[in-house]
Design an enzyme around this catalytic site. Sequence first.
Site, PDB file in Angstrom:
ATOM      1  N   LYS A  11      -6.249   4.040   8.833  1.00  0.00           N
ATOM      2  CA  LYS A  11      -5.227   4.938   8.179  1.00  0.00           C
ATOM      3  C   LYS A  11      -5.615   6.527   8.088  1.00  0.00           C
ATOM      4  O   LYS A  11      -5.111   7.495   8.242  1.00  0.00           O
ATOM      5  CB  LYS A  11      -4.932   4.368   6.626  1.00  0.00           C
ATOM      6  CG  LYS A  11      -4.161   3.190   6.600  1.00  0.00           C
ATOM      7  CD  LYS A  11      -3.887   2.867   5.135  1.00  0.00           C
ATOM      8  CE  LYS A  11      -3.194   1.611   4.856  1.00  0.00           C
ATOM      9  NZ  LYS A  11      -3.041   1.204   3.636  1.00  0.00           N
ATOM     10  N   SER A  62       0.745  -1.385  -0.071  1.00  0.00           N
ATOM     11  CA  SER A  62       0.115   0.037  -0.074  1.00  0.00           C
ATOM     12  C   SER A  62       0.689   1.432   0.003  1.00  0.00           C
ATOM     13  O   SER A  62       0.463   2.530  -0.186  1.00  0.00           O
ATOM     14  CB  SER A  62      -0.978   0.105   1.033  1.00  0.00           C
ATOM     15  OG  SER A  62      -0.201  -0.182   2.342  1.00  0.00           O
TER      16      SER A  62
END
Length: 397
Positions: free
Chosen positions: A338, A295
């Site tokens: 996140k 990611s």
Amino acid sequence: MKDEAEIRGHRRTYVGSMPGRIIQSIKQAGTNNPVFMMDEIDKIGTDFRGDPASALLEVLDPEQNNSFSDHYLNVPFDLSRVMFITTANRVDTIPAALKDRMETIYISGYTDKEKLNIAKQYLIPKQLKENGLNRKILGFADHALLKIIQEYTREAGLRNLEREIAAIGRKVARKIAEGNKEKATITARNLQAYLGPSKFLPETMHEVDVTGVASGLAWTEFGGDVLYVEASCRKGKKELTLTGSMGDVMKESVQAALTYIKSKADTLNIAKDTFDDLEMHVHVPQGAIPKDGPSAGITMGVAMISAITKRPVDRTIAMTGEITLTGRVLPIGGLKEKTLAALRNRMKEIIIPEENAHELTEIPGYVKKRMKFHLVKNMDEVIAIIFKKNPNKPRKA
């Protein structure tokens, strides 16, 4: 759990033999359709006493558990009406065959506001009672609780938060035992006197936009975190150096991003011969902590583009997404965690893959109001957002 007999029981020929835990619990419950909670199933292991995972296959498989065989009973027992719920911190350590028998439900950690409300309504009253205190003797300001959550604990749950509150309660109880009966109000200013210096400090944001530094987002078992990726390049030996305890998947993401940059050299105003003698170094700080996953791909790409073209990256923009050789941005996991980490670290905008758009419904409303979300399909869109202030010209020295 490492002993298969815990599940299947012991044969009656052994001294002290007994049924397995499942049959014993059904007997205690007095019904054949109870709910079983198996905690930490990712911690089961195998040794000379047998393989509990293989025994659990028969227990959890709906095609087999209607005739479960317990060694002590020595007759088939129907477990098809029993509901089994298991918990785990990590799914990658669960045997594949066992995982295939279960439906996986991912539960995200608590947000800071949720932790604050739980602490006020449950944890503080519990610790006051256990330490023989009451609200007239000990009080907590909201800012103090938030500081404990952010700087003294790093977890998805509440276990350490309760420990810190309990530590404060014990110190106040000791003062009362010593004769000091004044009310103690815990604030952000005097918190250090009770718990000592902060244990976890957020990554310090640069005061100005820096060339070669991009803000990525990581998802850990403790929640989300900001990952500052640094890239530096110079003329020299043609090589790519990767440091910062990167895993294999993360290293491959850097290589994929560099290949994309080479293919888009003309679009990025990079001279064709730049890569002939380019010495590129990519580093992720906190080198003692292992890091892996795809990611951070677009973050690596942005950091390297910034280093090559000498264009600074907006420090208030965080990003997450996997990159392919053709520049496609693929979806990622842990978007909620996140996003909360980005807000906690004073980010104003966040770039996410377009395929994660459906997960925005899980983001708390107060987060959406304070952050701007950019949905992107490919790396070209990421570059357009990051370098929007000065997309073509490098910063003058």
